[in-house]
Design a protein around this motif. Structure first.
Motif, PDB file in Angstrom:
ATOM      1  N   GLY A  18       0.809  -1.220   0.000  1.00  0.00           N
ATOM      2  CA  GLY A  18       0.000   0.000   0.000  1.00  0.00           C
ATOM      3  C   GLY A  18       0.844   1.274   0.000  1.00  0.00           C
ATOM      4  N   GLY A  19       2.121   1.144  -0.351  1.00  0.00           N
ATOM      5  CA  GLY A  19       2.960   2.349  -0.447  1.00  0.00           C
ATOM      6  C   GLY A  19       3.729   2.676   0.817  1.00  0.00           C
ATOM      7  N   LYS A  20       4.011   1.649   1.629  1.00  0.00           N
ATOM      8  CA  LYS A  20       4.768   1.910   2.868  1.00  0.00           C
ATOM      9  C   LYS A  20       6.287   1.909   2.631  1.00  0.00           C
ATOM     10  CE  LYS A  20       1.305   0.233   6.143  1.00  0.00           C
ATOM     11  NZ  LYS A  20       0.560  -0.823   5.411  1.00  0.00           N
ATOM     12  N   GLY A  21       6.678   1.919   1.394  1.00  0.00           N
ATOM     13  CA  GLY A  21       8.100   2.061   1.074  1.00  0.00           C
ATOM     14  C   GLY A  21       8.873   0.762   1.070  1.00  0.00           C
ATOM     15  N   LEU A  22       8.171  -0.379   1.057  1.00  0.00           N
ATOM     16  CA  LEU A  22       8.878  -1.662   1.150  1.00  0.00           C
ATOM     17  C   LEU A  22       9.214  -2.264  -0.207  1.00  0.00           C
ATOM     18  CD1 LEU A  22       6.936  -3.224   4.168  1.00  0.00           C
ATOM     19  CD2 LEU A  22       9.075  -1.930   4.166  1.00  0.00           C
ATOM     20  N   LEU A  52      22.481   3.830   2.023  1.00  0.00           N
ATOM     21  CA  LEU A  52      21.162   3.855   1.364  1.00  0.00           C
ATOM     22  C   LEU A  52      20.656   2.429   1.168  1.00  0.00           C
ATOM     23  CD1 LEU A  52      20.075   6.095  -1.588  1.00  0.00           C
ATOM     24  CD2 LEU A  52      19.649   3.647  -1.679  1.00  0.00           C
ATOM     25  N   MET A  53      21.547   1.558   0.715  1.00  0.00           N
ATOM     26  CA  MET A  53      21.130   0.183   0.461  1.00  0.00           C
ATOM     27  C   MET A  53      20.889  -0.560   1.771  1.00  0.00           C
ATOM     28  SD  MET A  53      20.251  -1.390  -2.140  1.00  0.00           S
ATOM     29  CE  MET A  53      21.012  -0.979  -3.688  1.00  0.00           C
ATOM     30  N   MET A  54      21.773  -0.334   2.759  1.00  0.00           N
ATOM     31  CA  MET A  54      21.620  -1.046   4.032  1.00  0.00           C
ATOM     32  C   MET A  54      20.326  -0.640   4.731  1.00  0.00           C
ATOM     33  SD  MET A  54      23.111  -3.413   5.716  1.00  0.00           S
ATOM     34  CE  MET A  54      24.887  -3.487   5.448  1.00  0.00           C
ATOM     35  N   VAL A  55      20.044   0.653   4.781  1.00  0.00           N
ATOM     36  CA  VAL A  55      18.810   1.118   5.421  1.00  0.00           C
ATOM     37  C   VAL A  55      17.601   0.548   4.675  1.00  0.00           C
ATOM     38  CG1 VAL A  55      17.371   3.166   5.835  1.00  0.00           C
ATOM     39  CG2 VAL A  55      19.808   3.210   6.439  1.00  0.00           C
ATOM     40  N   LEU A 110      17.167  -3.052   5.710  1.00  0.00           N
ATOM     41  CA  LEU A 110      16.774  -3.242   7.118  1.00  0.00           C
ATOM     42  C   LEU A 110      15.328  -2.831   7.383  1.00  0.00           C
ATOM     43  CD1 LEU A 110      19.995  -1.916   8.930  1.00  0.00           C
ATOM     44  CD2 LEU A 110      19.230  -4.296   8.776  1.00  0.00           C
ATOM     45  N   LEU A 111      14.863  -1.849   6.619  1.00  0.00           N
ATOM     46  CA  LEU A 111      13.506  -1.342   6.801  1.00  0.00           C
ATOM     47  C   LEU A 111      12.457  -2.441   6.827  1.00  0.00           C
ATOM     48  CD1 LEU A 111      13.303   1.709   4.402  1.00  0.00           C
ATOM     49  CD2 LEU A 111      12.372   1.590   6.707  1.00  0.00           C
ATOM     50  N   LEU A 131      20.798   0.038  15.466  1.00  0.00           N
ATOM     51  CA  LEU A 131      20.389  -0.177  14.064  1.00  0.00           C
ATOM     52  C   LEU A 131      19.030   0.468  13.796  1.00  0.00           C
ATOM     53  CD1 LEU A 131      21.489  -3.845  13.271  1.00  0.00           C
ATOM     54  CD2 LEU A 131      22.665  -1.696  12.746  1.00  0.00           C
ATOM     55  N   ALA A 132      18.135   0.388  14.792  1.00  0.00           N
ATOM     56  CA  ALA A 132      16.826   1.045  14.633  1.00  0.00           C
ATOM     57  C   ALA A 132      17.037   2.556  14.460  1.00  0.00           C
ATOM     58  CB  ALA A 132      15.937   0.741  15.838  1.00  0.00           C
TER      59      ALA A 132
END
Ligand code: GTB
Length: 212
Positions: free
Chosen positions: A14-18, A165-168, A171-172, A186-187
């Motif tokens: 739903g567009g949560k950036g995943l 950028l890639m790691m975050v 992890l998201l 990490l959070a």
């Protein structure tokens, strides 16, 4: 030359950036590169026109003139290599930032994907409850040394880079599991990434697609 990327017409989250177009959008925003988005349905992704761009029938893809790329690692590296800001200027720093991109994709993302698949595709199996803790522990086995290396630094190797950028981005995907919160540094690292204006712009753009 206009940059065109592809994204889900309707993202399962739903567009949560995943979904993985998010990391490409974020890189483009960090690089200050305008881009257009072509939305594709799940059906269209498996049709010849899209398969010509992406042999595995997935998103995202990246087109710029007669260049067509797939794989987010390759796309982000391409974007990062052309603009200042995502890769350090010195050769060694650059190589280390690229190493972190690979670490995100090759070492951290696989157990996270395994966990997502275990929850999404295997939860109805009789052995699922017994297997899940093992899969979760494999994620923790990767996060503990990552947290140790990050220490109390803001980013993995000096200034923010495409490696961060890639790691975050990788992890998201863990947040909903609660495992990320077991590693407070990490959070906080992920929250720092999300707080970047370029991330915010990318997030808003992909959310707008799914809200519309
Ligand atoms: N290795 C490739 C890359 O990094 O570019 C992987 C690309 C990929 O997995 N793309 C996915 C896809 O197109 C979208 S991101 N899947 C459709 C298919 O294979 O048919 C994976 C994804 C989708 C949805 C969520 N979500 O909703 O939470 C999260 C991640």
């Amino acid at each position: 030359m206009t940059i065109v990327i592809t994204a889900f017409e309707r993202s399962p989250d739903g567009g949560k950036g995943l979904a993985r177009d998010m990391r490409v959008r974020w890189a483009l925003e960090e690089a200050g590169q305008p881009y257009e988005v072509r939305l594709v349905s799940f059906r269209a992704m498996k049709q010849p026109a899209h398969l010509a761009l992406h042999p595995f029938g997935q998103i995202p893809t990246y087109e710029e003139g007669d260049l067509a790329l797939f794989e987010t690692g390759a796309i982000v590296l391409h974007i990062a290599g052309r603009q200042a800001g995502l890769l350090p200027g010195d050769a060694h720093g650059r190589a280390r930032a690229i190493t972190w991109m690979f670490a995100a994709l090759n070492t951290i993302e696989p157990p996270i994907l395994e966990l997502a698949n275990a929850k999404l595709l295997e939860s109805d199996k009789p052995w699922s409850a017994a297997r899940l803790p093992l899969v979760e522990d494999r994620v923790r086995e990767r996060l503990a040394p990552l947290a140790a290396r990050l220490g109390d630094a803001d980013w993995l190797d000096g200034a923010f880079s495409a490696g961060d950028l890639m790691m975050v981005s990788v992890l998201l995907r863990l947040r909903a599991s609660g495992i990320l919160d077991e590693f407070p540094t990490l959070a906080a690292y992920v929250a720092r990434g999300e707080a970047r204006p370029a991330y915010q712009r990318a997030f808003a753009a992909q959310l707008a697609v799914n809200a519309g």
